[in-house]
Design an enzyme around this catalytic site. Structure first.
Site, mmCIF file in Angstrom:
data_model
loop_
_atom_site.group_PDB
_atom_site.id
_atom_site.type_symbol
_atom_site.label_atom_id
_atom_site.label_comp_id
_atom_site.label_asym_id
_atom_site.label_seq_id
_atom_site.Cartn_x
_atom_site.Cartn_y
_atom_site.Cartn_z
ATOM 1 C CG HIS A 163 0.671 4.040 -1.289
ATOM 2 N ND1 HIS A 163 1.208 3.593 -0.278
ATOM 3 C CD2 HIS A 163 0.738 2.770 -2.150
ATOM 4 C CE1 HIS A 163 2.604 3.007 -0.642
ATOM 5 N NE2 HIS A 163 1.946 1.916 -1.819
ATOM 6 C CG HIS A 165 -0.391 -2.642 -1.639
ATOM 7 N ND1 HIS A 165 0.693 -2.608 -0.814
ATOM 8 C CD2 HIS A 165 -0.080 -1.322 -2.520
ATOM 9 C CE1 HIS A 165 1.702 -1.714 -0.997
ATOM 10 N NE2 HIS A 165 1.199 -1.058 -1.839
ATOM 11 C CD GLU A 166 -1.022 0.378 -5.364
ATOM 12 O OE1 GLU A 166 -0.287 1.430 -5.135
ATOM 13 O OE2 GLU A 166 -0.278 -0.393 -5.334
#
EC number: 3.4.24.-
Length: 280
Positions: free
Chosen positions: A200, A196-197
């Site tokens: 980003h 997920h990170e």
């Protein structure tokens, strides 16, 4: 193959503001994208749609990311953040498994281990990263910390960053150490917090960015979503007047690790667009 795209010069300058804003304290603590960064994403979406063939070539290419793991603990115990080599190896395998369908791989160059109780609870971020950061702006630095103030992780969007600047030094992702495979964070210990990170880090927003109106996350093939998911609510439709149900299986939602399954084709294109624009 590397394909580089050029945005309007003014937009490139806007990206320097992308790291502004406050981090939250729940789930993912990545900064909310600034209006300037959202505008860059919208322009990229327009260019991707207009030049579908060219951007398709980029998305069909491959990216290998030099990767550095930094374990920052308060003592030499797993409970205090000193995660094992096996846990790190399993984390790398999850990253490569999740990004492989999109032509992205991660090559672990080095692992560092540091005992520093202040840094281990996310104190003095800039000093920690100034001391530990490795590689150039195309290298991914992951900092595994014992405590991030109640969050699972945070990362920084691609931006215009000159070597030595605060934006350059801060770049990378900070991860709660108990979320790696085998960690103690129930329902969030399969390593998908990193996936997920890192999304980003490649420029992706949350799937619920912007709610049910406007351009949302500026990705055409992620259905509109009004708020983060919790658990794995199959069939959830928080924007009933918009096409599709909530993308609960998307890595950029807030589902539990076992619910995560995918990035979309347009998210893949966006990752390549941002990487080639700012990190290649």
């Amino acid at each position: 193959m590397q394909v580089t795209f050029t945005l309007v010069a003014a937009l490139a300058g806007m990206a320097s503001a992308a790291v502004a804003g406050e981090r939250g304290s729940f789930g993912c603590a990545t900064h909310e994208p600034t209006l300037e960064h959202i505008e860059i994403s919208k322009k990229l979406a327009e260019e991707e749609a207009t030049n579908a063939t060219l951007f398709g070539l980029a998305a069909a290419a491959t990216i290998t990311v030099p990767t550095y793991f930094h374990v920052v603990a308060s003592s030499q115990t797993v409970a205090n953040g000193y995660i094992t080599d096996k846990m790190l190896s399993d984390q790398l395998a999850v990253m490569n498994e999740d990004f492989a369908p999109h032509g992205i791989s991660f090559n672990l160059v080095q692992t560092t281990r540091t005992i520093n109780p202040t840094w281990a609870r996310d104190g003095d971020e800039l000093a920690m990263k100034r001391s530990l950061r490795k590689g150039d702006y195309g290298a991914l630095n992951l900092y595994f910390l014992r405590d991030i103030g109640g969050a699972f992780g945070y990362c920084y969007f691609p931006t215009t960053a000159s070597p030595g600047s605060a934006s350059y030094i801060r770049d990378g992702c900070t991860i709660l150490s108990s979320t790696v495979p085998g960690g103690s964070s129930t329902n969030y210990n399969l390593g998908r917090t990193v996936t997920h990170e890192v999304g980003h880090w490649f420029g992706l927003y949350h799937t619920f960015q912007g709610g049910c109106t406007g351009s949302g996350d500026s990705i055409a093939d992620t259905p509109a979503q009004s708020s983060p998911s919790s658990g794995c609510p199959v069939g959830r439709d928080s924007c009933p007047n918009q096409p599709g149900v909530d993308p609960i299986h998307n890595y950029m939602d807030y589902s539990i690790d076992s619910c995560y399954e995918e990035f979309t084709p347009n998210q893949q294109t966006r990752m390549y667009s941002f990487f080639n624009q700012y990190r290649a």
